[in-house]
Write a protein that holds these residues in place. Structure first.
Motif, PDB file in Angstrom:
ATOM      1  N   GLN A 195       0.804  -1.209   0.000  1.00 41.30           N
ATOM      2  CA  GLN A 195       0.000   0.000   0.000  1.00 41.30           C
ATOM      3  C   GLN A 195       0.844   1.269   0.000  1.00 41.30           C
ATOM      4  OE1 GLN A 195      -2.451  -0.970   3.418  1.00 41.30           O
ATOM      5  NE2 GLN A 195      -4.253  -1.214   2.134  1.00 41.30           N
ATOM      6  N   ARG A 196       2.095   1.157   0.396  1.00 39.45           N
ATOM      7  CA  ARG A 196       2.938   2.346   0.442  1.00 39.45           C
ATOM      8  C   ARG A 196       3.465   2.771  -0.929  1.00 39.45           C
ATOM      9  NH1 ARG A 196       5.673  -0.431   4.944  1.00 39.45           N
ATOM     10  NH2 ARG A 196       4.737   0.261   6.888  1.00 39.45           N
ATOM     11  N   GLY A 197       3.441   1.856  -1.897  1.00 38.83           N
ATOM     12  CA  GLY A 197       4.072   2.156  -3.179  1.00 38.83           C
ATOM     13  C   GLY A 197       3.161   1.948  -4.368  1.00 38.83           C
ATOM     14  N   ASP A 198       3.770   1.982  -5.543  1.00 33.16           N
ATOM     15  CA  ASP A 198       3.089   1.798  -6.813  1.00 33.16           C
ATOM     16  C   ASP A 198       3.119   0.316  -7.152  1.00 33.16           C
ATOM     17  OD1 ASP A 198       2.547   1.530  -9.566  1.00 33.16           O
ATOM     18  OD2 ASP A 198       3.298   3.523  -9.997  1.00 33.16           O
ATOM     19  N   ALA A 199       1.924  -0.306  -7.236  1.00 36.04           N
ATOM     20  CA  ALA A 199       1.858  -1.751  -7.476  1.00 36.04           C
ATOM     21  C   ALA A 199       2.509  -2.134  -8.796  1.00 36.04           C
ATOM     22  CB  ALA A 199       0.409  -2.220  -7.448  1.00 36.04           C
ATOM     23  N   LEU A 200       2.422  -1.269  -9.792  1.00 33.92           N
ATOM     24  CA  LEU A 200       3.022  -1.579 -11.091  1.00 33.92           C
ATOM     25  C   LEU A 200       4.537  -1.552 -11.040  1.00 33.92           C
ATOM     26  CD1 LEU A 200       0.906   0.128 -13.885  1.00 33.92           C
ATOM     27  CD2 LEU A 200       0.978  -2.256 -13.202  1.00 33.92           C
ATOM     28  N   VAL A 209      -2.354 -17.721  -9.189  1.00 33.20           N
ATOM     29  CA  VAL A 209      -1.459 -18.157  -8.116  1.00 33.20           C
ATOM     30  C   VAL A 209      -1.555 -19.663  -7.927  1.00 33.20           C
ATOM     31  CG1 VAL A 209      -0.938 -17.981  -5.648  1.00 33.20           C
ATOM     32  CG2 VAL A 209      -1.652 -15.943  -6.930  1.00 33.20           C
ATOM     33  N   GLY A 210      -0.414 -20.312  -7.977  1.00 30.73           N
ATOM     34  CA  GLY A 210      -0.298 -21.722  -7.619  1.00 30.73           C
ATOM     35  C   GLY A 210       0.977 -21.857  -6.814  1.00 30.73           C
ATOM     36  N   ASP A 211       1.777 -22.852  -7.118  1.00 27.61           N
ATOM     37  CA  ASP A 211       3.083 -22.941  -6.464  1.00 27.61           C
ATOM     38  C   ASP A 211       3.978 -21.804  -6.935  1.00 27.61           C
ATOM     39  OD1 ASP A 211       2.394 -25.174  -5.008  1.00 27.61           O
ATOM     40  OD2 ASP A 211       3.032 -26.555  -6.578  1.00 27.61           O
ATOM     41  N   ASP A 212       3.679 -21.245  -8.099  1.00 20.53           N
ATOM     42  CA  ASP A 212       4.303 -20.014  -8.557  1.00 20.53           C
ATOM     43  C   ASP A 212       3.194 -19.112  -9.073  1.00 20.53           C
ATOM     44  OD1 ASP A 212       3.574 -21.333 -10.846  1.00 20.53           O
ATOM     45  OD2 ASP A 212       5.583 -21.479 -11.692  1.00 20.53           O
ATOM     46  N   CYS A 213       3.526 -18.039  -9.770  1.00 22.69           N
ATOM     47  CA  CYS A 213       2.523 -17.112 -10.285  1.00 22.69           C
ATOM     48  C   CYS A 213       2.675 -16.961 -11.790  1.00 22.69           C
ATOM     49  CB  CYS A 213       2.675 -15.729  -9.647  1.00 22.69           C
ATOM     50  SG  CYS A 213       2.234 -15.648  -7.908  1.00 22.69           S
ATOM     51  N   VAL A 214       1.563 -16.801 -12.476  1.00 18.90           N
ATOM     52  CA  VAL A 214       1.566 -16.484 -13.899  1.00 18.90           C
ATOM     53  C   VAL A 214       0.848 -15.159 -14.082  1.00 18.90           C
ATOM     54  CG1 VAL A 214       0.713 -17.131 -16.182  1.00 18.90           C
ATOM     55  CG2 VAL A 214       1.660 -18.886 -14.662  1.00 18.90           C
ATOM     56  N   SER A 215       1.496 -14.235 -14.797  1.00 17.06           N
ATOM     57  CA  SER A 215       0.952 -12.906 -15.053  1.00 17.06           C
ATOM     58  C   SER A 215       0.438 -12.811 -16.484  1.00 17.06           C
ATOM     59  CB  SER A 215       2.041 -11.849 -14.810  1.00 17.06           C
ATOM     60  OG  SER A 215       1.740 -10.647 -15.467  1.00 17.06           O
ATOM     61  N   PHE A 216      -0.834 -12.443 -16.650  1.00 17.43           N
ATOM     62  CA  PHE A 216      -1.377 -12.236 -17.996  1.00 17.43           C
ATOM     63  C   PHE A 216      -0.636 -11.106 -18.698  1.00 17.43           C
ATOM     64  CE2 PHE A 216      -5.737 -14.286 -18.557  1.00 17.43           C
ATOM     65  CZ  PHE A 216      -5.473 -15.305 -17.667  1.00 17.43           C
ATOM     66  N   THR A 239     -16.299  -0.138 -19.512  1.00 18.83           N
ATOM     67  CA  THR A 239     -17.494   0.708 -19.648  1.00 18.83           C
ATOM     68  C   THR A 239     -17.567   1.777 -18.565  1.00 18.83           C
ATOM     69  OG1 THR A 239     -18.908  -0.744 -18.308  1.00 18.83           O
ATOM     70  CG2 THR A 239     -18.763  -1.210 -20.682  1.00 18.83           C
ATOM     71  N   VAL A 240     -16.852   1.593 -17.463  1.00 21.65           N
ATOM     72  CA  VAL A 240     -16.843   2.599 -16.390  1.00 21.65           C
ATOM     73  C   VAL A 240     -15.438   3.185 -16.204  1.00 21.65           C
ATOM     74  CG1 VAL A 240     -18.850   1.711 -15.165  1.00 21.65           C
ATOM     75  CG2 VAL A 240     -16.605   0.728 -14.692  1.00 21.65           C
ATOM     76  N   ASP A 241     -14.606   3.069 -17.253  1.00 22.09           N
ATOM     77  CA  ASP A 241     -13.266   3.674 -17.272  1.00 22.09           C
ATOM     78  C   ASP A 241     -12.345   3.164 -16.167  1.00 22.09           C
ATOM     79  OD1 ASP A 241     -13.667   5.253 -19.538  1.00 22.09           O
ATOM     80  OD2 ASP A 241     -14.557   6.876 -18.369  1.00 22.09           O
ATOM     81  N   ILE A 242     -12.438   1.882 -15.873  1.00 22.95           N
ATOM     82  CA  ILE A 242     -11.514   1.261 -14.926  1.00 22.95           C
ATOM     83  C   ILE A 242     -10.657   0.270 -15.685  1.00 22.95           C
ATOM     84  CG2 ILE A 242     -11.314  -0.216 -12.880  1.00 22.95           C
ATOM     85  CD1 ILE A 242     -13.951   0.988 -11.906  1.00 22.95           C
ATOM     86  N   ARG A 243      -9.349   0.421 -15.574  1.00 24.13           N
ATOM     87  CA  ARG A 243      -8.417  -0.416 -16.322  1.00 24.13           C
ATOM     88  C   ARG A 243      -8.074  -1.695 -15.571  1.00 24.13           C
ATOM     89  NH1 ARG A 243      -3.057   2.275 -17.296  1.00 24.13           N
ATOM     90  NH2 ARG A 243      -2.750   0.400 -18.557  1.00 24.13           N
ATOM     91  N   VAL A 244      -7.948  -2.770 -16.314  1.00 21.99           N
ATOM     92  CA  VAL A 244      -7.403  -4.022 -15.769  1.00 21.99           C
ATOM     93  C   VAL A 244      -5.932  -4.061 -16.132  1.00 21.99           C
ATOM     94  CG1 VAL A 244      -7.470  -6.543 -15.846  1.00 21.99           C
ATOM     95  CG2 VAL A 244      -9.602  -5.240 -15.947  1.00 21.99           C
ATOM     96  N   LEU A 245      -5.075  -3.969 -15.117  1.00 17.94           N
ATOM     97  CA  LEU A 245      -3.638  -3.912 -15.353  1.00 17.94           C
ATOM     98  C   LEU A 245      -3.004  -5.292 -15.464  1.00 17.94           C
ATOM     99  CD1 LEU A 245      -2.692  -1.060 -12.855  1.00 17.94           C
ATOM    100  CD2 LEU A 245      -3.304  -0.872 -15.276  1.00 17.94           C
ATOM    101  N   GLU A 250       2.490 -10.157 -18.374  1.00 18.98           N
ATOM    102  CA  GLU A 250       3.801 -10.607 -18.850  1.00 18.98           C
ATOM    103  C   GLU A 250       3.655 -11.538 -20.049  1.00 18.98           C
ATOM    104  OE1 GLU A 250       6.063 -12.266 -15.667  1.00 18.98           O
ATOM    105  OE2 GLU A 250       6.357 -10.304 -14.680  1.00 18.98           O
ATOM    106  N   ARG A 251       2.532 -12.249 -20.146  1.00 15.33           N
ATOM    107  CA  ARG A 251       2.301 -13.121 -21.299  1.00 15.33           C
ATOM    108  C   ARG A 251       1.828 -12.324 -22.523  1.00 15.33           C
ATOM    109  NH1 ARG A 251       1.006 -18.721 -19.968  1.00 15.33           N
ATOM    110  NH2 ARG A 251       2.600 -19.356 -18.474  1.00 15.33           N
ATOM    111  N   GLY A 252       1.541 -11.039 -22.339  1.00 16.74           N
ATOM    112  CA  GLY A 252       1.039 -10.225 -23.448  1.00 16.74           C
ATOM    113  C   GLY A 252      -0.411 -10.497 -23.777  1.00 16.74           C
ATOM    114  N   TRP A 253      -1.206 -10.923 -22.799  1.00 16.77           N
ATOM    115  CA  TRP A 253      -2.601 -11.299 -23.021  1.00 16.77           C
ATOM    116  C   TRP A 253      -3.595 -10.181 -22.701  1.00 16.77           C
ATOM    117  CZ3 TRP A 253      -2.449 -16.776 -20.334  1.00 16.77           C
ATOM    118  CH2 TRP A 253      -1.699 -17.649 -21.158  1.00 16.77           C
ATOM    119  N   LEU A 254      -3.089  -9.023 -22.282  1.00 14.38           N
ATOM    120  CA  LEU A 254      -4.006  -7.928 -21.952  1.00 14.38           C
ATOM    121  C   LEU A 254      -3.927  -6.834 -23.010  1.00 14.38           C
ATOM    122  CD1 LEU A 254      -3.469  -7.535 -18.118  1.00 14.38           C
ATOM    123  CD2 LEU A 254      -5.251  -8.793 -19.282  1.00 14.38           C
TER     124      LEU A 254
END
Length: 223
Positions: free
Chosen positions: A98-103, A210-217, A199-205, A219-223
Motif C-alpha cells: 500500500q505504500r508504493g506503486d503496485a506496477l 497463483v499456484g506454487d508459482d505465479c503467472v501474469s497475464f 465501460t466505467v473507465d476502470i483499467r485491468v492492469l 507478462e504473457r502479453g494477453w491484456l
C-alpha cells in the motif's frame, strides 16, 4: 541434553539474535516459536519431527485445526498463535504494498497475492483495487468456488470497483492444484471483465494466477 546445555552459538534463539532469522533452518525457526519440547525431545527435535510430518513449513501452516492439534507437542493455543503469525505476515506484506506503486513493484505484488491465495483450499477470485496513482486501496475477495472453479459475475466486479473508487484493478485467483497455468476459461473470464470494467473507465492492469508459482497475464502479453 536440553537446548540450554548446547553451546550458545547453536541455540536457535541466540543464533537468531546474533546472525538474523535468515541464518536458521526451518526446524530452528519453528523451535523458536515452540519454545519448549516434549518429554524425550528438545524443541529442535520436536520441530524436525513436525516439519517431516507435515512435509515442510507450508503444510504445517496450512493444516486445519484438528490436524494441527493432533500432532505431538501442539494444541489449540499453538494453533491460534501460529495463525496469528501467518496473518501478521500477510498484513505486513499488504502494508508494504500500500505504500508504493503496485506496477513498479511486481515482486511485492506477487508476494502478497501468493501469501493471500496460495494455500486457499478452494478456488478464490479477488482483485487488488488501485487508485489513479496505482497505489493499493484494498484487496477484495469476490468469489469462492469449488476445488476447481469459481463463479465470477462481471456486474459484482464492477460494483465493487466503483464502490471503492478504484481507477484500476489487478485481478487474481488461485489454482488449489498448485499448477498456475491459466485455463481457456480463465482467459475468457478476463476478457469479459476487461470489457465490463472498460465501460466505467476502470483499467485491468493484470490478472495473476497463483499456484506454487505465479503467472501474469500482462507478462504473457494477453491484456
Amino acid at each position: 541434553m536440553g537446548i540450554r546445555q548446547w553451546p550458545e552459538g547453536e541455540r536457535p534463539r541466540e543464533k537468531l539474535l546474533a546472525l538474523g532469522a535468515d541464518h536458521l533452518s526451518d526446524a530452528e525457526l519453528l523451535a523458536v516459536f515452540l519454545r519448549t519440547g516434549v518429554a524425550g525431545a528438545s524443541a529442535v527435535d520436536l520441530a524436525r519431527e513436525l516439519v517431516a510430518r507435515f512435509d515442510g513449513l507450508r503444510g504445517l501452516l496450512a493444516a486445519d485445526a484438528d490436524t494441527f492439534c493432533a500432532a505431538r507437542g501442539l494444541g489449540a493455543a499453538k494453533y491460534a498463535q501460529l495463525q496469528a503469525v501467518v496473518e501478521l505476515s500477510r498484513r505486513h506484506l499488504a502494508e508494504e504494498l500500500q505504500r508504493g506503486d503496485a506496477l513498479r513493484d511486481p515482486a511485492g505484488t506477487r508476494r502478497y497475492l501468493q501469501a493471500r491465495l496460495r494455500d486457499e483450499p478452494r478456488e478464490l477470485f479477488g482483485m487488488l483495487l488501485l487508485d489513479n496513482q496505482h497505489r493499493v486501496i484494498a484487496f477484495e475477495a469476490l468469489a469462492r468456488g469449488t476445488i476447481d472453479a469459481a463463479a465470477v459475475y462481471p456486474r459484482e466486479v464492477v460494483r465493487c470497483a466503483l464502490g471503492r473508487n478504484a481507477a484500476a484493478v489487478i485481478l487474481a485467483h488461485n489454482h488449489p492444484s498448485g499448477v498456475a497455468e491459466p485455463s481457456a476459461a480463465d482467459r475468457d473470464l478476463t476478457e469479459r471483465l476487461i470489457a465490463a470494467l472498460r465501460t466505467v473507465d476502470i483499467r485491468v492492469l493484470d490478472h495473476v494466477v497463483v499456484g506454487d508459482d505465479c503467472v501474469s497475464f500482462a507478462e504473457r502479453g494477453w491484456l
